[in-house]
Design a protein around this motif. Structure first.
Motif, short mmCIF file in Angstrom:
data_model
loop_
_atom_site.label_atom_id
_atom_site.label_comp_id
_atom_site.label_asym_id
_atom_site.label_seq_id
_atom_site.Cartn_x
_atom_site.Cartn_y
_atom_site.Cartn_z
N ALA B 14 14.84 6.72 -1.87
CA ALA B 14 14.03 6.61 -0.65
C ALA B 14 13.17 5.37 -0.70
O ALA B 14 12.95 4.70 0.30
CB ALA B 14 13.17 7.85 -0.49
N ARG B 17 15.14 2.43 0.26
CA ARG B 17 15.51 2.40 1.67
C ARG B 17 14.30 1.98 2.51
O ARG B 17 14.41 1.15 3.39
CB ARG B 17 16.04 3.75 2.11
N ALA B 18 13.16 2.57 2.19
CA ALA B 18 11.96 2.23 2.96
C ALA B 18 11.66 0.75 2.82
O ALA B 18 11.36 0.06 3.79
CB ALA B 18 10.79 3.06 2.48
N LEU B 21 14.05 -1.24 4.82
CA LEU B 21 13.75 -1.17 6.25
C LEU B 21 12.57 -2.05 6.58
O LEU B 21 12.58 -2.78 7.56
CB LEU B 21 13.40 0.28 6.62
N ALA B 25 12.60 -5.03 9.03
CA ALA B 25 11.68 -5.14 10.17
C ALA B 25 10.97 -6.47 10.12
O ALA B 25 10.86 -7.17 11.12
CB ALA B 25 10.67 -3.99 10.13
N VAL B 594 0.18 -8.20 11.55
CA VAL B 594 0.62 -6.82 11.69
C VAL B 594 1.53 -6.44 10.55
O VAL B 594 1.38 -5.40 9.89
CB VAL B 594 1.33 -6.63 13.05
N LEU B 595 2.48 -7.32 10.25
CA LEU B 595 3.47 -7.00 9.22
C LEU B 595 2.82 -6.88 7.85
O LEU B 595 3.13 -5.97 7.09
CB LEU B 595 4.54 -8.08 9.19
N VAL B 598 0.93 -3.66 7.65
CA VAL B 598 1.85 -2.54 7.48
C VAL B 598 2.39 -2.50 6.07
O VAL B 598 2.45 -1.45 5.41
CB VAL B 598 2.99 -2.66 8.51
N TRP B 601 -0.27 -1.42 3.54
CA TRP B 601 -0.57 0.00 3.70
C TRP B 601 0.55 0.86 3.11
O TRP B 601 0.32 1.81 2.37
CB TRP B 601 -0.75 0.27 5.19
N ARG B 605 0.38 3.42 -0.08
CA ARG B 605 0.81 4.82 0.02
C ARG B 605 1.84 5.11 -1.04
O ARG B 605 1.84 6.14 -1.68
CB ARG B 605 1.40 5.07 1.40
N ARG B 606 2.75 4.17 -1.15
CA ARG B 606 3.85 4.35 -2.08
C ARG B 606 3.30 4.50 -3.50
O ARG B 606 3.71 5.37 -4.25
CB ARG B 606 4.76 3.13 -1.95
N THR B 609 1.74 7.83 -4.37
CA THR B 609 2.61 8.98 -4.53
C THR B 609 3.71 8.71 -5.53
O THR B 609 4.63 9.50 -5.68
CB THR B 609 3.25 9.35 -3.19
N ASP B 612 4.76 11.27 -8.13
CA ASP B 612 5.37 12.47 -7.58
C ASP B 612 6.85 12.25 -7.30
O ASP B 612 7.61 13.18 -7.19
CB ASP B 612 4.72 12.86 -6.26
N ARG B 613 7.19 11.00 -7.14
CA ARG B 613 8.49 10.74 -6.54
C ARG B 613 9.64 10.71 -7.53
O ARG B 613 10.62 11.42 -7.39
CB ARG B 613 8.45 9.44 -5.76
N GLU B 614 9.56 9.84 -8.49
CA GLU B 614 10.75 9.67 -9.32
C GLU B 614 10.53 10.31 -10.68
O GLU B 614 9.53 10.07 -11.30
CB GLU B 614 11.08 8.18 -9.48
#
Lengths: 339, 614
Positions: B14, B17-18, B21, B25, B594-595, B598, B601, B605-606, B609, B612-614
């Motif tokens: 994930a 992928r994020a 993306l 973007a 903006v980019l 984003v 941020w 966040r990543r 967490t 918790d993730r991997e």
């Protein structure tokens, strides 16, 4: 396999196999408490039981989703954009696309009358931005659904039948996987006539391989569970196993994949439209950027023509990604279930 | 029990992928606002002054026998001499390869004196023998007559009695004898060519020629390089190199001009012209164009063998339908809105710049914008509106047309939008089909309407010839010189008359009558004469000749005047103007902020967490 294996309760047909299937789904947090049975006051029928279970699943999903701030933010953003897009016929009206009834003069900078200025035909860019959301969202949704539908179909079939058939199908999938999606989509959009459906098709048929691979893996995992063997022993055929047992179990994966796929699809749609491969007669965000380029807005410094559609694309793609990630982590317990 | 043998793989990564993306973007958003730069070779900062011209139209062929597109023919003007040339001041005929010409009393034999001081770039002298060979080749080999066959169709015999005399005998008188726009090629090079329909003259460089420049290199859709011909009889050009560099994107070309990478950009949009006009060191040239911009209707494509082909809409064969369609086109709005005043409203076939041939429809004849009248005409012709508001013919087929549009031309798309609305009100459907290359459906006759445009020469013979029956393809499989498959006996009769008319006034009158006839048929509806909107850097080009000299254009002249006359500015260094980049940053800034926000941020966040993730 011996006769001591517990069989399904008498009186049920093989179709009731859905019940254990959904409950023991690896994606719905095993070990959680079972959904409460239907209230005791009314005799529980099979369908009311099913509905009660579905309701509680949704409630559980929402309770878990609600704890993810990013997901909520994405959802709020999407709701806002969807509201704007759906109410566009009443707020801005289809006339906003009309070049003959354009209210302004060419390429006006932002003003009170036109908050985002005007395009080269004198149309309000704010109106076009809102109107363009309809096409961008629609194409994104349709393309993602098409892509995931193809991927799910291929994945389940390949995973279920296995053997040489699976090998052949997966090699074809690999071939699509290594093809650069954008190049393939450009080729498709070039050879077919220019319309919205062409773009949907071009994105749909080029972006399915990832889904196919994921779904195939999940299918294999599900089919190795004992209850599938039970269902087969009770006479469930290929269609039954794939449709009633495997499909419901890959659905969470498919849902998450679709949500994430939409943002990719919207970006690809914008890219194709920007490259001039979309339908030039409909207003979409990518198409607006292409129009801006046609008008020479980049070199003329007309930022108000370029920035809003670009930012809108980025924001919608971001909102879908946030939602998709939240959905994915709720449905897949291996991804941060503790949060 | 069956063991779980295959564990479900982690549902992709994930995180990846994020990230992907987000990157996608970012890349898209940035590329959407940034100028898509062309992968241009900026390596050769060779010594001396280079004049770089931004072009977008592809070369159809470098063979003068095949080339018809404006870029190709403009380059042939530079590389080969023609018998005669047009004066930059007033476009009257002046000597080219020929220094003088005299017709016989019956005007059927023309004798040209070929200059002695013109040499091919490989050192051999250019003689009458070369000219005679060029014309004879075009007369005997149909493949060599593809581009300019209209000039030699009436030639009976071409001979070169000696090195400085060329004699052309005609079957009938021919008005274009002092306007033969045919590049003369060196015989000793071209007689080795086998199949003229396949030879594109782009394998061996430098290409032997006797014009002011010599083509030294060519890469499809990348560049064409030319070096000055130091021995050119009129005097060598002042720049040390001339490069036509490809920018398929207008904004990229303008950005390159602002940065000083190119010296000249043609075909600006009104917005670009307005923005460039305020900048230092850049001069915008807004001149009456020599092009017309038309709405062509498929008259039912036919070949010379009489076979019809293509799938043009049958209703367009009805002159009333064509008339009604054009009655519903508001030319003043198109000039005001699409061209934003940088054009003149269309009237006859030949632009007003060529005053002696310019024709205007009479008041009664003119199809003035009048949608009510258009509706009346269609009603009278039996195309009534059905319940859905769509007009339907007697055969029950609705009036739904397609229009071929050049995907690279913003004007086509813009005008298409207007036509859709105007004709939509009339009950006529229109599908705008924008293609990168329209020639395929065009040659096959698979279109209903098309956006059409030609650059007109001072002598109008060529642009008139492309609407005569004689230029139709031999069979449906071939392609002819015809523009739009028009074959009209009355027009042909007038064409034949003007071709043999040596009296300028009488010929002009005939040409006007041809335009009147063409107007009435409704096959070619001239919407506008677009101006030439072009800009060049004054810190790189000190002076340059326009044509006509007073308020004329630079790109696509009838002659080599602009590039031959261009004088380099004294300090032709790379004058980086920061103004342009400021603009770009104005655009990029908000998007970037903006980019970045984003991205930061999401990254935070990543991280929060991650365990918790991997």
């Amino acid at each position: 396999m011996t006769s001591t294996e517990p069989t399904a309760p008498s009186g049920t047909t093989a179709s009731s196999g859905t019940t254990p299937a959904t409950e023991s789904s690896p994606a719905t947090a095993p070990g959680k408490k079972k959904p409460p049975p239907a209230t005791a006051s009314t005799p529980a029928t099979k369908s009311s039981l099913t509905w009660a279970r579905r309701r509680s699943t949704v409630a559980r999903f929402w309770a878990s989703y609600r704890t993810r701030r990013a997901g909520l933010l994405g959802l709020a953003g999407l709701a806002l954009i969807a509201l704007l897009a759906l109410t566009a016929p009443w707020t801005v009206g289809a006339d906003v696309q009309s070049v003959t009834q354009a209210p302004g003069t060419a390429l006006e900078p932002p003003s009170a009358e036109f908050p985002l200025g005007t395009d080269q035909f004198g149309r309000s860019l704010l109106g076009l931005l809102i109107w363009g959301a309809r096409i961008s969202l629609l194409v994104g949704l349709l393309a993602a659904v098409l892509s995931v539908a193809i991927g799910t179909l291929v994945g389940i079939i390949a995973g279920h039948y296995g053997g040489w058939f699976s090998t052949v199908v997966m090699r074809i999938t690999d071939w699509f996987l290594v093809m650069p999606t954008l190049v393939l989509a450009i080729v498709l959009a070039t050879v077919m006539s220019r319309s919205m459906w062409t773009v949907v098709l071009a994105i749909g048929v080029t972006s399915w391989p990832t889904t196919a691979r994921l779904v195939r893996a999940q299918t294999i995992a599900v089919e190795s569970r004992p209850y599938i063997e039970r269902a087969t022993a009770l006479g469930g055929g290929h269609g039954h196993v794939m449709g009633r047992h495997v499909l419901p179990n890959v659905m969470p994966l498919v849902l998450a994949q679709t949500t994430l796929g939409i943002s990719t699809a919207i970006l690809t749609e914008a890219t194709l439209a920007f490259l001039g491969l979309g339908d030039p007669t409909v207003v979409s965000w990518g198409g607006m950027l292409q129009d801006a380029r046609d008008a020479g807005a980049v070199s003329s410094g007309h930022w108000w023509y370029l920035a809003p559609p670009g930012i809108a694309i980025a924001l919608v793609a971001l909102a879908f990604t946030l939602c998709g990630r939240a959905v994915e982590s709720v449905l897949n317990p291996k991804l941060g279930v503790s949060r | 029990m069956v063991m779980v043998t295959k564990a479900p793989p982690r549902s992709a990564s994930a995180a990846h992928r994020a990230l992907r993306l987000l990157l996608a973007a970012g890349v898209t958003a940035v590329s959407l606002v940034a100028v898509p730069g062309t992968a241009a070779a900026e390596d050769d900062k060779s010594a001396g002054n280079t004049l770089t011209v931004a072009v977008s139209q592809s070369i159809d062929s470098l063979s003068p026998f095949l080339a018809q597109k404006l870029t190709s023919t403009s380059i042939h003007r530079l590389a080969y001499e023609y018998l005669t040339n047009y004066d930059a001041k007033d476009a009257r005929t002046i000597p080219g390869l020929a220094t003088a010409w005299t017709p016989s009393a019956d005007k059927l034999t023309w004798t040209y004196t070929i200059r002695e001081n013109s040499t091919w770039s490989d050192g051999k002298p250019a003689t009458a023998e070369d000219a005679a060979w060029t014309f004879n080749k075009m007369m005997t080999d149909p493949n060599a007559a593809t581009a300019n066959g209209s000039f030699t169709a009436n030639f009976a015999q071409v001979t070169a009695p000696d090195a400085k005399t060329l004699v052309i005998r005609l079957k009938k008188p021919q008005a274009t004898m002092t306007a033969l726009d045919v590049p003369i090629v060196p015989k000793h090079v071209w007689e080795k060519v086998g199949d003229f329909s396949k030879f594109n003259n782009d394998k061996q460089f430098p290409i032997v020629g006797n014009g002011p420049f010599v083509i030294t290199d060519f890469k499809v859709d990348q560049y064409i390089k030319l070096k000055p011909n130091k021995t050119f009889w009129r005097g060598a050009p002042k720049f040390d190199e001339l490069v036509f560099k490809y920018y398929k994107d207008g904004d990229a070309a303008v950005a390159a001009l602002q940065k000083g990478e190119v010296s000249f950009v043609p075909n600006l949009t009104p917005a670009q012209a307005a923005a460039l006009g305020t900048q230092k060191n850049i001069k915008v040239n807004d001149a009456p164009g020599r092009r017309f911009y038309a709405l062509a209707t498929n008259p039912g494509a036919k070949a010379q063998d009489g076979k019809a082909f293509g799938n043009g809409h049958k209703a367009l064969l009805d002159p009333e339908v064509r008339k009604a369609l054009f009655l519903a086109v508001d030319r003043t709005t198109l000039v005001d809105k699409v061209f934003q005043g940088h054009a003149v409203e269309g009237e006859g076939y030949i632009p007003p710049r060529f005053g002696s041939y310019f024709w205007k429809p009479e008041t009664g004849q003119k199809r003035t914008y009048d949608p009510a009248e258009a509706a009346k005409v269609l009603d009278a012709a039996g195309y009534r509106k059905n319940a859905d508001g769509k007009r339907v013919g007697k055969d029950g087929r609705p009036l739904d047309f397609r229009i071929l549009c050049h995907a690279t031309d913003p004007n086509d798309k813009a005008v298409g939008k207007y036509l859709q609305e105007w004709w939509g009100e009339l009950g006529v459907g229109l599908k705008v089909e924008c293609l990168d290359s329209v020639s395929d459906p065009w040659v096959k006759g698979d279109y209903d309407l098309a956006f059409d445009g030609w650059s007109v020469n001072p002598d109008p013979d060529y642009v008139l010839s492309i609407h005569t029956c004689g230029t139709l393809p031999e069979t449906p499989k071939d392609s002819g010189a015809t523009d739009n498959f028009i074959c009209d006996r009355q027009f042909d009769g007038l064409y034949a008359q003007q071709a043999v008319e040596y009296d300028a006034a009488k010929r002009a009158d005939l040409v006007k009558r041809m335009q009147s006839r063409l107007y009435d048929t409704g096959y070619m509806n001239i919407m506008a004469y677009p101006n030439a909107l072009e800009a060049y850097r004054t810190d790189q080009i000190k002076s340059i000749t326009t044509m006509p000299e007073a308020g004329g254009n630079l790109w696509g002249q009838d002659g080599y005047w602009s590039w031959w006359s261009a004088v380099p500015a004294a300090s032709a260094s790379e004058g980086e103007s920061s103004g342009s980049s400021t603009n770009i940053w104005l655009i990029l800034g908000p998007a970037a902020i903006v980019l970045v926000a984003v991205g930061v941020w999401t990254a935070r966040r990543r991280r929060s967490t991650a365990d918790d993730r991997e």
